[in-house]
Write a protein that holds these residues in place. Structure first.
Motif, PDB file in Angstrom:
ATOM      1  N   ALA A  19      69.210  83.845   7.741  1.00 56.55           N
ATOM      2  CA  ALA A  19      68.509  84.631   8.761  1.00 56.55           C
ATOM      3  C   ALA A  19      67.366  83.872   9.400  1.00 56.55           C
ATOM      4  O   ALA A  19      66.341  84.454   9.755  1.00 56.55           O
ATOM      5  CB  ALA A  19      67.997  85.944   8.149  1.00 56.55           C
ATOM      6  N   SER A  20      67.524  82.551   9.562  1.00 56.82           N
ATOM      7  CA  SER A  20      66.579  81.817  10.394  1.00 56.82           C
ATOM      8  C   SER A  20      67.096  81.871  11.831  1.00 56.82           C
ATOM      9  O   SER A  20      67.930  82.714  12.158  1.00 56.82           O
ATOM     10  CB  SER A  20      66.419  80.392   9.874  1.00 56.82           C
ATOM     11  OG  SER A  20      65.694  80.400   8.647  1.00 56.82           O
ATOM     12  N   SER A  21      66.642  80.963  12.700  1.00 55.63           N
ATOM     13  CA  SER A  21      66.928  81.128  14.131  1.00 55.63           C
ATOM     14  C   SER A  21      68.421  81.219  14.431  1.00 55.63           C
ATOM     15  O   SER A  21      68.857  82.128  15.153  1.00 55.63           O
ATOM     16  CB  SER A  21      66.289  79.976  14.924  1.00 55.63           C
ATOM     17  OG  SER A  21      66.732  78.725  14.443  1.00 55.63           O
ATOM     18  N   SER A  22      69.233  80.322  13.885  1.00 55.53           N
ATOM     19  CA  SER A  22      70.667  80.360  14.189  1.00 55.53           C
ATOM     20  C   SER A  22      71.318  81.629  13.657  1.00 55.53           C
ATOM     21  O   SER A  22      72.115  82.268  14.344  1.00 55.53           O
ATOM     22  CB  SER A  22      71.375  79.129  13.616  1.00 55.53           C
ATOM     23  OG  SER A  22      70.939  77.956  14.247  1.00 55.53           O
ATOM     24  N   THR A  60      73.056  78.396   7.036  1.00 55.06           N
ATOM     25  CA  THR A  60      72.135  78.133   5.929  1.00 55.06           C
ATOM     26  C   THR A  60      71.390  76.815   6.076  1.00 55.06           C
ATOM     27  O   THR A  60      70.841  76.302   5.101  1.00 55.06           O
ATOM     28  CB  THR A  60      72.910  78.140   4.600  1.00 55.06           C
ATOM     29  OG1 THR A  60      74.050  77.269   4.708  1.00 55.06           O
ATOM     30  CG2 THR A  60      73.412  79.544   4.282  1.00 55.06           C
ATOM     31  N   GLY A  61      71.379  76.260   7.275  1.00 49.77           N
ATOM     32  CA  GLY A  61      70.621  75.039   7.491  1.00 49.77           C
ATOM     33  C   GLY A  61      71.482  73.795   7.408  1.00 49.77           C
ATOM     34  O   GLY A  61      72.655  73.836   7.036  1.00 49.77           O
ATOM     35  N   LEU A  62      70.883  72.684   7.768  1.00 48.19           N
ATOM     36  CA  LEU A  62      71.567  71.402   7.803  1.00 48.19           C
ATOM     37  C   LEU A  62      70.820  70.402   6.935  1.00 48.19           C
ATOM     38  O   LEU A  62      69.611  70.492   6.764  1.00 48.19           O
ATOM     39  CB  LEU A  62      71.627  70.861   9.238  1.00 48.19           C
ATOM     40  CG  LEU A  62      72.283  71.757  10.288  1.00 48.19           C
ATOM     41  CD1 LEU A  62      72.080  71.165  11.675  1.00 48.19           C
ATOM     42  CD2 LEU A  62      73.758  71.941  10.003  1.00 48.19           C
ATOM     43  N   ARG A  63      71.556  69.454   6.406  1.00 48.94           N
ATOM     44  CA  ARG A  63      70.914  68.321   5.756  1.00 48.94           C
ATOM     45  C   ARG A  63      71.375  67.049   6.461  1.00 48.94           C
ATOM     46  O   ARG A  63      72.480  67.010   6.998  1.00 48.94           O
ATOM     47  CB  ARG A  63      71.225  68.280   4.254  1.00 48.94           C
ATOM     48  CG  ARG A  63      72.679  68.066   3.913  1.00 48.94           C
ATOM     49  CD  ARG A  63      72.867  68.046   2.401  1.00 48.94           C
ATOM     50  NE  ARG A  63      72.355  69.258   1.789  1.00 48.94           N
ATOM     51  CZ  ARG A  63      72.406  69.494   0.475  1.00 48.94           C
ATOM     52  NH1 ARG A  63      72.932  68.597  -0.331  1.00 48.94           N
ATOM     53  NH2 ARG A  63      71.929  70.613  -0.019  1.00 48.94           N
TER      54      ARG A  63
END
Length: 262
Positions: A11-14, A181-184
């Protein structure tokens, strides 16, 4: 996506943008929420990104943080750049019919499990948002802007509805799961010894341990704005100053030019 309901994890921006678009298209959406950063698109009549530079938030340096690693991993803002401005925070999504769930903890066959932490995460996000808005109010008071902007209009505290800790994807008609859930970092083409255990480039204000290799635009590279076009200029200036020093030294010592930057 195939027809049916959708589970969005993150639930962050994307994540909130995807959930909002799916809900507006008529889909039934479930959103798994963990730690997040809630902010209003506009505050006291001005866009949030009008306030952030003026209050020094974007210029906060990574060296000022008690935990730089945690700072670089902080959740992105629950915002969307669409015009006219439209909120995509959890209260807005909940009002549009999105079902909010806690942090996703795993799967067992077709059953997804979630932590019972939605209310706690929402309360924490509200506290941090309130601190930000208080700092904006303090800036307004100290700079004499009170007569130039609107009265304080902080968003109401978010009260999540009771949530579930388990969802049967088949029974709920969920045909797709979207992981936001984000990127690395993934830089297999960078075959020089500058990558850390997390895959990120190890650097000090853009200067790596390999002669001639520099980087700008990394998340929170030297300050919070480093990953933004307007903020990367600070790191560019540092790198250019370093390059100018290298060139000056090479001019004084021509025999060393073979190792210069190309």
């Amino acid at each position: 996506l195939p027809p049916g309901a959708v589970l969005v994890v993150g639930a962050s921006s994307s994540g909130v943008q995807i959930a909002e678009e799916l809900a507006r298209s008529g889909r039934r959406v479930l959103l798994s929420v963990s730690r997040h950063t809630r902010v209003p698109r506009r505050y006291r009549g001005m866009d949030l990104y009008w306030w952030l530079p003026r209050t020094g938030r974007l210029d906060r340096r990574v060296t000022e943080l008690a935990d730089p690693i945690a700072g670089r991993l902080e959740p992105s803002l629950q915002l969307v750049g669409r015009h006219p401005a439209r909120e995509v925070d959890l209260p807005a999504l909940q009002s549009r019919g999105v079902e909010l769930l806690g942090r996703w903890t795993g799967m067992d066959a077709a059953r997804a499990r979630f932590a019972d932490d939605l209310a706690a995460n929402a309360a924490d996000a509200d506290r941090r948002m309130r601190r930000l808005l208080d700092s904006i109010d303090a800036h307004i008071a100290s700079t004499g802007l009170a007569g130039e902007v609107l009265a304080p209009d902080a968003p109401a505290r978010h009260e999540p509805r009771p949530t579930r800790t388990e969802v049967d994807l088949v029974a709920e008609g969920i045909s797709a799961v979207v992981l936001a859930t984000g990127l690395r970092p993934h830089l297999p083409w960078l075959r020089v010894p500058v990558l850390g255990p997390d895959g990120a480039i190890r650097e000090d204000h853009g200067i790596t341990g390999v002669a001639g290799l520099y980087t700008v635009g990394q998340r929170f590279q030297s300050r919070r704005s480093s990953g933004l076009i307007a903020g990367a200029r600070h790191d560019v200036a540092i790198v250019m100053e370093h390059l100018a020093g290298q060139r000056h030294r090479s001019a004084r010592h021509p025999a060393t030019q073979g190792g210069g930057v190309r």
